[in-house]
Motif scaffolding. Structure first.
Motif, PDB file in Angstrom:
ATOM      1  N   ALA A  95      11.392  31.247  -3.850  1.00  0.00           N
ATOM      2  CA  ALA A  95      11.117  30.058  -3.044  1.00  0.00           C
ATOM      3  C   ALA A  95       9.608  29.942  -2.824  1.00  0.00           C
ATOM      4  O   ALA A  95       8.979  30.886  -2.328  1.00  0.00           O
ATOM      5  N   PRO A  96       8.995  28.840  -3.162  1.00  0.00           N
ATOM      6  CA  PRO A  96       7.532  28.719  -3.048  1.00  0.00           C
ATOM      7  C   PRO A  96       7.038  28.666  -1.611  1.00  0.00           C
ATOM      8  O   PRO A  96       5.853  28.848  -1.357  1.00  0.00           O
ATOM      9  N   LEU A  97       7.935  28.444  -0.668  1.00  0.00           N
ATOM     10  CA  LEU A  97       7.499  28.300   0.721  1.00  0.00           C
ATOM     11  C   LEU A  97       7.299  29.657   1.389  1.00  0.00           C
ATOM     12  O   LEU A  97       6.915  29.715   2.548  1.00  0.00           O
ATOM     13  N   TRP A  98       7.576  30.720   0.680  1.00  0.00           N
ATOM     14  CA  TRP A  98       7.503  32.035   1.301  1.00  0.00           C
ATOM     15  C   TRP A  98       6.610  32.949   0.470  1.00  0.00           C
ATOM     16  O   TRP A  98       6.629  32.899  -0.751  1.00  0.00           O
ATOM     17  N   ARG A  99       5.842  33.749   1.187  1.00  0.00           N
ATOM     18  CA  ARG A  99       5.067  34.800   0.513  1.00  0.00           C
ATOM     19  C   ARG A  99       5.452  36.112   1.186  1.00  0.00           C
ATOM     20  O   ARG A  99       5.646  36.171   2.412  1.00  0.00           O
ATOM     21  N   VAL A 100       5.575  37.128   0.359  1.00  0.00           N
ATOM     22  CA  VAL A 100       6.049  38.409   0.860  1.00  0.00           C
ATOM     23  C   VAL A 100       4.864  39.256   1.296  1.00  0.00           C
ATOM     24  O   VAL A 100       3.862  39.365   0.573  1.00  0.00           O
ATOM     25  N   VAL A 101       4.959  39.814   2.498  1.00  0.00           N
ATOM     26  CA  VAL A 101       3.938  40.741   2.988  1.00  0.00           C
ATOM     27  C   VAL A 101       4.602  42.078   3.251  1.00  0.00           C
ATOM     28  O   VAL A 101       5.820  42.155   3.442  1.00  0.00           O
ATOM     29  N   ASP A 102       3.766  43.108   3.259  1.00  0.00           N
ATOM     30  CA  ASP A 102       4.320  44.446   3.462  1.00  0.00           C
ATOM     31  C   ASP A 102       4.509  44.774   4.933  1.00  0.00           C
ATOM     32  O   ASP A 102       5.446  45.476   5.323  1.00  0.00           O
ATOM     33  N   ASP A 103       3.581  44.286   5.749  1.00  0.00           N
ATOM     34  CA  ASP A 103       3.593  44.662   7.158  1.00  0.00           C
ATOM     35  C   ASP A 103       4.482  43.712   7.949  1.00  0.00           C
ATOM     36  O   ASP A 103       4.178  42.511   8.070  1.00  0.00           O
ATOM     37  N   PRO A 104       5.566  44.217   8.496  1.00  0.00           N
ATOM     38  CA  PRO A 104       6.463  43.325   9.250  1.00  0.00           C
ATOM     39  C   PRO A 104       5.786  42.707  10.464  1.00  0.00           C
ATOM     40  O   PRO A 104       6.186  41.632  10.915  1.00  0.00           O
ATOM     41  N   ALA A 152       0.845  -1.194   0.000  1.00  0.00           N
ATOM     42  CA  ALA A 152       0.000   0.000   0.000  1.00  0.00           C
ATOM     43  C   ALA A 152       0.871   1.230   0.000  1.00  0.00           C
ATOM     44  O   ALA A 152       1.890   1.274   0.671  1.00  0.00           O
ATOM     45  N   PRO A 153       0.536   2.224  -0.780  1.00  0.00           N
ATOM     46  CA  PRO A 153       1.363   3.428  -0.801  1.00  0.00           C
ATOM     47  C   PRO A 153       1.207   4.223   0.483  1.00  0.00           C
ATOM     48  O   PRO A 153       0.175   4.159   1.151  1.00  0.00           O
ATOM     49  N   LEU A 154       2.245   4.988   0.775  1.00  0.00           N
ATOM     50  CA  LEU A 154       2.183   5.880   1.934  1.00  0.00           C
ATOM     51  C   LEU A 154       1.259   7.049   1.619  1.00  0.00           C
ATOM     52  O   LEU A 154       1.149   7.458   0.460  1.00  0.00           O
ATOM     53  N   PRO A 155       0.622   7.579   2.626  1.00  0.00           N
ATOM     54  CA  PRO A 155      -0.182   8.773   2.362  1.00  0.00           C
ATOM     55  C   PRO A 155       0.720   9.924   1.958  1.00  0.00           C
ATOM     56  O   PRO A 155       1.827  10.061   2.453  1.00  0.00           O
ATOM     57  N   ALA A 156       0.230  10.708   1.054  1.00  0.00           N
ATOM     58  CA  ALA A 156       1.037  11.832   0.584  1.00  0.00           C
ATOM     59  C   ALA A 156       1.099  12.921   1.639  1.00  0.00           C
ATOM     60  O   ALA A 156       0.132  13.154   2.368  1.00  0.00           O
ATOM     61  N   ALA A 157       2.224  13.570   1.730  1.00  0.00           N
ATOM     62  CA  ALA A 157       2.359  14.668   2.689  1.00  0.00           C
ATOM     63  C   ALA A 157       1.552  15.868   2.204  1.00  0.00           C
ATOM     64  O   ALA A 157       1.506  16.142   1.009  1.00  0.00           O
ATOM     65  N   PRO A 158       0.911  16.566   3.110  1.00  0.00           N
ATOM     66  CA  PRO A 158       0.157  17.738   2.695  1.00  0.00           C
ATOM     67  C   PRO A 158       1.095  18.835   2.212  1.00  0.00           C
ATOM     68  O   PRO A 158       2.238  18.912   2.644  1.00  0.00           O
ATOM     69  N   ALA A 159       0.590  19.651   1.312  1.00  0.00           N
ATOM     70  CA  ALA A 159       1.411  20.747   0.798  1.00  0.00           C
ATOM     71  C   ALA A 159       1.681  21.744   1.912  1.00  0.00           C
ATOM     72  O   ALA A 159       0.765  22.102   2.663  1.00  0.00           O
ATOM     73  N   PRO A 160       2.910  22.178   2.075  1.00  0.00           N
ATOM     74  CA  PRO A 160       3.209  23.119   3.156  1.00  0.00           C
ATOM     75  C   PRO A 160       2.547  24.472   2.918  1.00  0.00           C
ATOM     76  O   PRO A 160       2.374  24.908   1.785  1.00  0.00           O
ATOM     77  N   THR A 161       2.193  25.118   4.007  1.00  0.00           N
ATOM     78  CA  THR A 161       1.576  26.437   3.929  1.00  0.00           C
ATOM     79  C   THR A 161       2.678  27.482   3.812  1.00  0.00           C
ATOM     80  O   THR A 161       3.614  27.489   4.603  1.00  0.00           O
ATOM     81  N   PRO A 162       2.591  28.371   2.804  1.00  0.00           N
ATOM     82  CA  PRO A 162       3.626  29.407   2.698  1.00  0.00           C
ATOM     83  C   PRO A 162       3.644  30.283   3.946  1.00  0.00           C
ATOM     84  O   PRO A 162       2.590  30.593   4.514  1.00  0.00           O
TER      85      PRO A 162
END
Lengths: 487, 293
Positions: free
Chosen positions: A248-257, A218-228
């Motif tokens: 890098a897809p794991l990061w999203r840029v925001v304006d407010d620090p 049986a295949p392993l369950p797939a890992a969920p996509a990481p949240t940026p």
């Protein structure tokens, strides 16, 4: 990566190979025989268009050119390993080594035995046996003894990240031609219930059980996509650093620090979040960056730079990159009070300099360590899990009952084996990451056997013939040269 | 000191006496010799009678003419004068190659021997880039040994500077005679400046060019770096038949230019083939035993 990041042995071997190559080329240069003559008067008149090396003009010595062209072309084709189209169809056997088919298991042994049997019967000129777990491994190639299949199968390492069938099919597609057949020994189920399907433009036959003794893993369950995770830039952050983060897809840029999980800041402004700080530094000396053992990534950074500043007030930060001669820190990390990685700005291309080519890797590794993604990771029970703790101080791994499974020291990379199935929490001062170790299951499958394979004989590989042809041409060239027919 | 047997074998020296040289025209002045001249003097061959004048030698009166004609006449004889021979001998490195030196010196010896036997005066002016000691003048049959010894000791130089030496020779205040230029005439500047300098020489000129059998078409093939033996300049070449054809064409053009000059200026030419006996070739200059130079 650069040459100076290589080992001395590799450098020496490379230099020796280079020197040898040039020596061979030098030895092959046209050797002019020196002849003394009473006067050059008539030679100068006669020889104006006869200089031995001229780029322009009508080419001469077509035979020499043709021989060189044919010899190099033959060698080129030989290394491309061409096979004759007329050799009939071939079969590629894919052996599922994922899930419960771990090395040494009866399931894998049965599949390998069947593959060996097929290989012994002949799989055609392009025939091969490929094992697939997470990746694809060549177990046997046409022309080899079937016994090598078992030897190579010992190197198979099961992966919990899925069966890898599709990657194996893609690899098989690359090796096959129209009319070839791919035989899959094992799972997972193919998209259609039929025994034979068209996949990637090739005919795929699934033979689940050779002799009815096989089982599908049986295949392993797939890992969920990481949240940026959110990252903000504060101050005049160099463009190269912005691009590295944006890519890098794991990061999203925001304006407010204040809403960011992590801040990339240039200068000394205080921030209350984990931050990657670009520090203009102080002092000036010739810098030769060198990574320290504490650096979480292996980089080749021994490029000599011009005069550049280094980090000051290191405090309790751990140097990752230092100047090879003065020992001054160029990149450093600390876990408290706020996780922070400080980088000398010139290293990332600040001040108009060119960023070191390995810096994006360093920056992204630092970001991942500063704010780990807390997604649920899935590994196979018994698989090895690598936990870096370079910036975050000690890490604690607890099982799903809250019991401490392991404590990792302050720095370094540590390998854990999560032997028992279950959910584990890896806690560091900067965050918590959850990993689920799952047991692989087996499911009975209907015994289905592929149609008897038609033995296909014949090699069809032209490499040897092409190499012999190239050698013959070079020999002819040598003979003509020695007889004065060629320059 | 005996002559160098390599340069001057005994049979070569013995054969020298068969040649005879005669000048087409002997210039005024000089010493009595075996060359007939237009000068009237005290020779033995009667040229003319002229009326006696006061002051004439009493013994020159032709008494038989007085008996017949009853007038006094004096006998006028041809006076034999010597012909100065000036040998300009190229001693550059190019002459030292492939037997050219031996042929060149033997030709000098042959011509000089004939001249000395008939009491002509011989001077040798060797030239190269370096200064070389000249043999300013020798005469008489004993002078041959001196000349042979001198030629045997003559060193080889490196460069040629043919044009400069011809100009210097032309400027020398020498009595007119026969200038024998022994040279391959190879100058890096080409043949034209050589011929221009040669045209300024006031003497009659005989050119002796030692040439090898492969002079017009060198026996070379393949990828070569040819080096000028004098200047050391090199040229990288891929020598094949096509190049040799062009070489031969250039050489023939050189020969034609030289021949045209010789015919226009009345200059004698001897292409001395070094692989053949020198004496026979020198003898060919004397169609009837006499050199018309």
């Amino acid at each position: 990566m650069n040459l100076l990041g290589s080992t001395w042995t590799a450098l020496a071997l490379g230099a020796a190979a280079l020197a040898m190559t040039w020596l061979v080329l030098h030895m092959l240069r046209v050797r002019l025989e020196r002849v003394t003559v009473p006067t050059l008067l008539f030679f100068r008149v006669a020889a104006t268009p006869e200089r031995p090396r001229v780029l322009g003009g009508r080419p001469r010595r077509w035979l020499a050119y043709l021989l060189a062209l044919l010899a190099s072309g033959a060698a080129w084709f030989a290394f491309a390993d061409p096979v004759l189209e007329s050799e009939g169809r071939s079969r590629l056997v894919l052996v599922d080594a994922s899930g419960t088919a771990t090395p040494g298991s009866a399931v894998l042994a049965t599949r390998l035995a069947r593959a060996r049997e097929l290989a012994a019967a002949g799989l055609g000129p392009r025939g091969a046996v490929l094992g697939y777990t997470g990746g694809t491994v060549l177990l046997w190639n046409a022309g080899e003894a079937p016994l090598v299949l078992d030897e190579r199968a010992r190197g198979l390492v099961p992966s919990g990240g899925g069966s890898g069938l599709w990657a194996a099919l893609a690899a098989a597609r690359n090796r096959s031609r129209s009319g070839d057949e791919v035989l899959v020994l094992g799972g997972p189920e193919l998209p259609e219930p039929e025994r034979s399907v068209e996949c990637f433009g090739i005919r795929v036959v699934r033979e689940e059980s050779a002799g009815g003794a096989g089982s599908q893993a049986a295949p392993l369950p797939a890992a969920p996509a990481p949240t940026p995770r959110a990252v903000a830039f504060v101050g005049d952050v160099p463009r190269s650093t912005r691009l590295a983060v944006l890519a890098a897809p794991l990061w999203r840029v925001v304006d407010d620090p204040t809403t960011a999980d992590l801040v990339v800041v240039r200068g000394t402004s205080a921030v209350a979040r984990p931050c990657l700080r670009l520090d203009d530094g102080t002092g000036a000396a010739e810098r030769e960056p060198m990574t320290t053992p504490e650096c979480p990534v292996r980089l080749g950074m021994r490029d000599r730079k011009g005069v550049a500043p280094a980090l000051a007030d290191l405090g309790d930060a751990t140097p990752w990159v230092i100047d090879a001669r003065t020992g001054a820190a160029l990149v450093a990390a600390r876990a408290t009070p706020v996780p922070e990685v400080r980088v000398a700005t010139w290293l990332v291309g600040g001040g108009g300099e060119t960023a070191h080519q390995d810096i994006p890797r360093l920056v992204l590794t630092a970001l991942a360590l500063l704010v780990p993604h807390g997604e649920l990771g899935v590994v196979a029970a018994g698989d090895t899990l690598r936990v870096p703790t370079a910036t975050s101080g000690p890490a604690t791994i607890r099982d799903e009952h809250g019991a401490t499974f392991a404590s990792l020291p302050l720095q370094g990379r540590h390998d854990l084996v999560l032997a028992s199935p279950g959910r584990y929490e890896i806690t560091t001062p900067t965050g918590t990451r959850t990993v689920e170790a799952v047991a692989t299951a087996t499911a009975p499958a209907a015994a289905r056997t592929a149609a008897p394979l038609q033995p296909v004989d014949g090699d069809g590989h032209l490499r040897s013939w092409l190499l012999l042809f190239a050698l013959a041409l070079l020999t002819l060239d040598l003979v003509l040269y020695l007889r004065g027919r060629l320059p | 000191m005996p002559p160098d047997p390599e340069l001057f074998p005994a049979e070569f020296l013995a054969a020298l006496h068969t040649l005879h040289i005669a000048a087409r025209r002997v210039p005024a002045g000089g010493r009595p010799a075996e060359q007939s001249s237009r000068a009237r003097g005290s020779g033995i061959e009667l040229q003319d009678l002229r009326p006696y004048a006061a002051g004439d030698e009493f013994r020159a009166i032709d008494w038989r003419a007085w008996q017949r004609l009853d007038r006094l006449f004096v006998r006028v004889f041809h006076e034999d004068r010597d012909l100065p021979l000036y040998f300009l001998v190229d001693r550059s490195t190019s002459l030292a190659r492939a037997g050219k030196n031996r042929a060149a010196l033997q030709s000098v010896a042959a011509l000089a021997a004939v001249a000395l036997q008939q009491m002509d005066r011989v001077a040798v002016y060797p030239f190269a880039a370096e200064p070389l000691l000249a043999l300013p003048g020798t005469s008489g049959k004993p002078g041959l040994a001196k000349l042979i010894d001198y030629l045997g000791r003559l060193p080889l130089g490196i460069g040629t500077e043919l044009v400069e030496h011809l100009q210097a020779f032309a400027a020398r205040p020498l009595r007119r005679g026969l200038c024998v230029l022994v040279s391959d005439l190879y100058d890096a500047r080409g043949l034209t400046p050589v011929l221009e300098a040669l045209g300024r020489v006031r003497h009659r000129v005989l050119i002796v060019r030692p040439i090898a059998d492969d002079e017009a078409r060198p026996n070379l093939q393949g990828e070569l770096e040819v080096e000028d033996c004098e200047s050391g300049a090199t040229l990288a070449l891929s020598v094949d038949d096509a190049l040799l054809d062009r070489y031969e064409a250039a050489y023939r053009a050189f020969e034609r230019e030289l021949q045209t000059f010789a015919e226009a200026r009345g200059v004698g030419m001897l292409n001395l083939r070094i692989a053949q006996p020198v004496l026979a070739q020198v003898a060919s200059l004397f169609p009837r035993g006499v050199l018309s130079a």
